[in-house]
Motif scaffolding. Structure first.
Motif, PDB file in Angstrom:
ATOM      1  N   GLN A 150       0.850  -1.185   0.000  1.00 26.44           N
ATOM      2  CA  GLN A 150       0.000   0.000   0.000  1.00 26.44           C
ATOM      3  C   GLN A 150       0.885   1.234   0.000  1.00 26.44           C
ATOM      4  OE1 GLN A 150      -3.241  -0.504   0.014  1.00 26.44           O
ATOM      5  NE2 GLN A 150      -4.130   1.541   0.316  1.00 26.44           N
ATOM      6  N   VAL A 151       0.623   2.118  -0.927  1.00 25.83           N
ATOM      7  CA  VAL A 151       1.397   3.355  -1.058  1.00 25.83           C
ATOM      8  C   VAL A 151       0.436   4.533  -1.012  1.00 25.83           C
ATOM      9  CG1 VAL A 151       2.839   4.744  -2.594  1.00 25.83           C
ATOM     10  CG2 VAL A 151       3.235   2.282  -2.404  1.00 25.83           C
ATOM     11  N   GLN A 152       0.843   5.568  -0.330  1.00 26.54           N
ATOM     12  CA  GLN A 152       0.043   6.793  -0.262  1.00 26.54           C
ATOM     13  C   GLN A 152       0.890   7.997  -0.622  1.00 26.54           C
ATOM     14  OE1 GLN A 152      -1.616   6.818   3.812  1.00 26.54           O
ATOM     15  NE2 GLN A 152      -3.621   6.845   2.838  1.00 26.54           N
ATOM     16  N   LEU A 153       0.257   8.960  -1.274  1.00 33.01           N
ATOM     17  CA  LEU A 153       0.858  10.269  -1.510  1.00 33.01           C
ATOM     18  C   LEU A 153       0.019  11.278  -0.743  1.00 33.01           C
ATOM     19  CD1 LEU A 153       1.555  10.249  -5.365  1.00 33.01           C
ATOM     20  CD2 LEU A 153       3.047   9.521  -3.509  1.00 33.01           C
ATOM     21  N   VAL A 154       0.662  12.021   0.122  1.00 32.88           N
ATOM     22  CA  VAL A 154      -0.050  13.005   0.939  1.00 32.88           C
ATOM     23  C   VAL A 154       0.494  14.392   0.617  1.00 32.88           C
ATOM     24  CG1 VAL A 154      -0.612  13.775   3.254  1.00 32.88           C
ATOM     25  CG2 VAL A 154      -0.454  11.327   2.755  1.00 32.88           C
ATOM     26  N   GLU A 155      -0.404  15.244   0.145  1.00 31.98           N
ATOM     27  CA  GLU A 155      -0.039  16.600  -0.264  1.00 31.98           C
ATOM     28  C   GLU A 155      -0.370  17.601   0.841  1.00 31.98           C
ATOM     29  OE1 GLU A 155      -1.595  15.557  -4.757  1.00 31.98           O
ATOM     30  OE2 GLU A 155      -2.862  16.349  -3.184  1.00 31.98           O
ATOM     31  N   SER A 156       0.348  18.688   0.820  1.00 32.59           N
ATOM     32  CA  SER A 156       0.057  19.793   1.720  1.00 32.59           C
ATOM     33  C   SER A 156       0.565  21.079   1.095  1.00 32.59           C
ATOM     34  CB  SER A 156       0.706  19.580   3.094  1.00 32.59           C
ATOM     35  OG  SER A 156       2.099  19.485   2.966  1.00 32.59           O
ATOM     36  N   VAL A 168      -6.783  22.821  -8.846  1.00 34.04           N
ATOM     37  CA  VAL A 168      -6.424  21.747  -7.927  1.00 34.04           C
ATOM     38  C   VAL A 168      -5.111  21.160  -8.422  1.00 34.04           C
ATOM     39  CG1 VAL A 168      -7.051  19.534  -6.922  1.00 34.04           C
ATOM     40  CG2 VAL A 168      -8.826  21.243  -7.380  1.00 34.04           C
ATOM     41  N   TYR A 169      -4.140  21.096  -7.531  1.00 34.87           N
ATOM     42  CA  TYR A 169      -2.818  20.580  -7.878  1.00 34.87           C
ATOM     43  C   TYR A 169      -2.688  19.154  -7.342  1.00 34.87           C
ATOM     44  CZ  TYR A 169      -1.359  25.108  -9.572  1.00 34.87           C
ATOM     45  OH  TYR A 169      -1.247  26.264 -10.317  1.00 34.87           O
ATOM     46  N   TYR A 170      -2.280  18.259  -8.226  1.00 38.60           N
ATOM     47  CA  TYR A 170      -2.163  16.846  -7.890  1.00 38.60           C
ATOM     48  C   TYR A 170      -0.698  16.419  -7.978  1.00 38.60           C
ATOM     49  CZ  TYR A 170      -7.212  16.568  -8.674  1.00 38.60           C
ATOM     50  OH  TYR A 170      -8.565  16.756  -8.625  1.00 38.60           O
ATOM     51  N   CYS A 171      -0.294  15.702  -6.959  1.00 39.42           N
ATOM     52  CA  CYS A 171       1.017  15.092  -6.947  1.00 39.42           C
ATOM     53  C   CYS A 171       0.919  13.706  -7.597  1.00 39.42           C
ATOM     54  CB  CYS A 171       1.492  14.962  -5.505  1.00 39.42           C
ATOM     55  SG  CYS A 171       2.959  13.970  -5.245  1.00 39.42           S
ATOM     56  N   TYR A 172       1.963  13.295  -8.286  1.00 42.42           N
ATOM     57  CA  TYR A 172       1.992  11.920  -8.760  1.00 42.42           C
ATOM     58  C   TYR A 172       3.400  11.359  -8.619  1.00 42.42           C
ATOM     59  CZ  TYR A 172       4.591  12.226 -13.129  1.00 42.42           C
ATOM     60  OH  TYR A 172       5.599  12.362 -14.038  1.00 42.42           O
ATOM     61  N   ALA A 173       3.469  10.056  -8.601  1.00 39.75           N
ATOM     62  CA  ALA A 173       4.773   9.404  -8.497  1.00 39.75           C
ATOM     63  C   ALA A 173       4.719   8.065  -9.197  1.00 39.75           C
ATOM     64  CB  ALA A 173       5.162   9.224  -7.036  1.00 39.75           C
ATOM     65  N   SER A 174       5.796   7.753  -9.862  1.00 34.99           N
ATOM     66  CA  SER A 174       5.972   6.450 -10.505  1.00 34.99           C
ATOM     67  C   SER A 174       6.825   5.613  -9.567  1.00 34.99           C
ATOM     68  CB  SER A 174       6.649   6.630 -11.861  1.00 34.99           C
ATOM     69  OG  SER A 174       6.835   5.391 -12.481  1.00 34.99           O
ATOM     70  N   GLU A 208       1.774   3.905 -11.037  1.00 33.56           N
ATOM     71  CA  GLU A 208       1.692   5.357 -10.898  1.00 33.56           C
ATOM     72  C   GLU A 208       0.634   5.672  -9.851  1.00 33.56           C
ATOM     73  OE1 GLU A 208       3.437   7.328 -14.912  1.00 33.56           O
ATOM     74  OE2 GLU A 208       1.354   7.691 -14.392  1.00 33.56           O
ATOM     75  N   TYR A 209       1.009   6.537  -8.931  1.00 32.08           N
ATOM     76  CA  TYR A 209       0.119   6.911  -7.846  1.00 32.08           C
ATOM     77  C   TYR A 209      -0.180   8.401  -7.912  1.00 32.08           C
ATOM     78  CZ  TYR A 209       1.138   2.403  -5.696  1.00 32.08           C
ATOM     79  OH  TYR A 209       1.255   1.060  -5.446  1.00 32.08           O
ATOM     80  N   TRP A 210      -1.359   8.745  -7.419  1.00 37.69           N
ATOM     81  CA  TRP A 210      -1.786  10.147  -7.388  1.00 37.69           C
ATOM     82  C   TRP A 210      -2.174  10.544  -5.979  1.00 37.69           C
ATOM     83  CZ3 TRP A 210      -1.689  13.345 -11.626  1.00 37.69           C
ATOM     84  CH2 TRP A 210      -1.447  12.717 -12.849  1.00 37.69           C
ATOM     85  N   GLY A 211      -1.884  11.788  -5.648  1.00 37.94           N
ATOM     86  CA  GLY A 211      -2.377  12.337  -4.404  1.00 37.94           C
ATOM     87  C   GLY A 211      -3.839  12.727  -4.529  1.00 37.94           C
ATOM     88  N   GLN A 212      -4.385  13.193  -3.413  1.00 36.71           N
ATOM     89  CA  GLN A 212      -5.810  13.524  -3.373  1.00 36.71           C
ATOM     90  C   GLN A 212      -6.092  14.903  -3.959  1.00 36.71           C
ATOM     91  OE1 GLN A 212      -3.737  13.757  -0.870  1.00 36.71           O
ATOM     92  NE2 GLN A 212      -4.216  15.616   0.307  1.00 36.71           N
ATOM     93  N   GLY A 213      -5.063  15.681  -4.173  1.00 36.61           N
ATOM     94  CA  GLY A 213      -5.234  17.015  -4.727  1.00 36.61           C
ATOM     95  C   GLY A 213      -5.294  18.071  -3.639  1.00 36.61           C
ATOM     96  N   THR A 214      -4.710  19.210  -3.931  1.00 47.56           N
ATOM     97  CA  THR A 214      -4.753  20.330  -3.000  1.00 47.56           C
ATOM     98  C   THR A 214      -5.153  21.592  -3.769  1.00 47.56           C
ATOM     99  OG1 THR A 214      -3.518  21.536  -1.283  1.00 47.56           O
ATOM    100  CG2 THR A 214      -2.268  20.859  -3.210  1.00 47.56           C
ATOM    101  N   GLN A 215      -6.093  22.324  -3.230  1.00 41.18           N
ATOM    102  CA  GLN A 215      -6.629  23.489  -3.910  1.00 41.18           C
ATOM    103  C   GLN A 215      -5.692  24.682  -3.756  1.00 41.18           C
ATOM    104  OE1 GLN A 215      -9.662  23.899  -5.761  1.00 41.18           O
ATOM    105  NE2 GLN A 215      -8.715  25.878  -6.268  1.00 41.18           N
ATOM    106  N   VAL A 216      -5.389  25.310  -4.863  1.00 39.63           N
ATOM    107  CA  VAL A 216      -4.655  26.583  -4.867  1.00 39.63           C
ATOM    108  C   VAL A 216      -5.571  27.630  -5.491  1.00 39.63           C
ATOM    109  CG1 VAL A 216      -2.708  27.840  -5.858  1.00 39.63           C
ATOM    110  CG2 VAL A 216      -2.386  25.521  -4.975  1.00 39.63           C
ATOM    111  N   THR A 217      -5.839  28.675  -4.749  1.00 43.18           N
ATOM    112  CA  THR A 217      -6.695  29.752  -5.234  1.00 43.18           C
ATOM    113  C   THR A 217      -5.931  31.062  -5.159  1.00 43.18           C
ATOM    114  OG1 THR A 217      -8.678  28.611  -4.443  1.00 43.18           O
ATOM    115  CG2 THR A 217      -8.889  30.956  -4.948  1.00 43.18           C
ATOM    116  N   VAL A 218      -5.848  31.745  -6.286  1.00 45.26           N
ATOM    117  CA  VAL A 218      -5.120  33.014  -6.361  1.00 45.26           C
ATOM    118  C   VAL A 218      -6.135  34.120  -6.642  1.00 45.26           C
ATOM    119  CG1 VAL A 218      -3.228  34.268  -7.435  1.00 45.26           C
ATOM    120  CG2 VAL A 218      -3.134  31.773  -7.271  1.00 45.26           C
TER     121      VAL A 218
END
Length: 120
Positions: A1-7, A92-98, A108-118
């Motif tokens: 099990q692999v997780q990507l956690v964004e912040s 929404v910015y998503y992290c990914y990793a191979s 290939e894994y993806w993070g849950q996404g993090t919202q960036v608002t400008v």
């Protein structure tokens, strides 16, 4: 099990900066590429930047030198420093990793996404 956690996402005024982080954890043997995509409402997901384990970097055209991707291999973490942010960077910015897992399977894994608002 692999997780990507964004912040690191959030609300910022135009011209401001944010730094995104993404940490991979779990059954990881090695990580090849890590990177960031973004997706705005009604638009396709697009590459922002990625970086290989060896440090080779690929940027999309739109950051125009405003964004910097980096990576800490010891921490299995990728960062995206975003400067001079524009309202059109809102997404929404998503992290990914191979990742080669402990069972030597490449996924290939993806993070849950993090919202960036400008704001303008």
């Amino acid at each position: 099990q692999v997780q990507l956690v964004e912040s690191g996402g959030g609300l910022v005024q135009a011209g401001g900066s944010l730094k995104l982080s993404c940490a991979a954890s779990g059954s990881i043997f090695s990580i090849d590429r890590m990177g960031w995509y973004r997706q705005a409402p009604g638009k396709l997901r697009e590459l922002v930047a990625d970086i290989t384990a060896g440090g080779r970097i690929n940027y999309a055209d739109f950051p125009e030198g405003r964004f910097t991707i980096s990576r800490d291999n010891a921490k299995n973490t990728v960062y995206l420093q975003m400067n001079s942010l524009k309202p059109e960077d809102t997404s929404v910015y998503y992290c990914y990793a191979s990742i080669l897992t402990g069972s030597r399977t490449l996924y290939e894994y993806w993070g849950q996404g993090t919202q960036v608002t400008v704001s303008s």
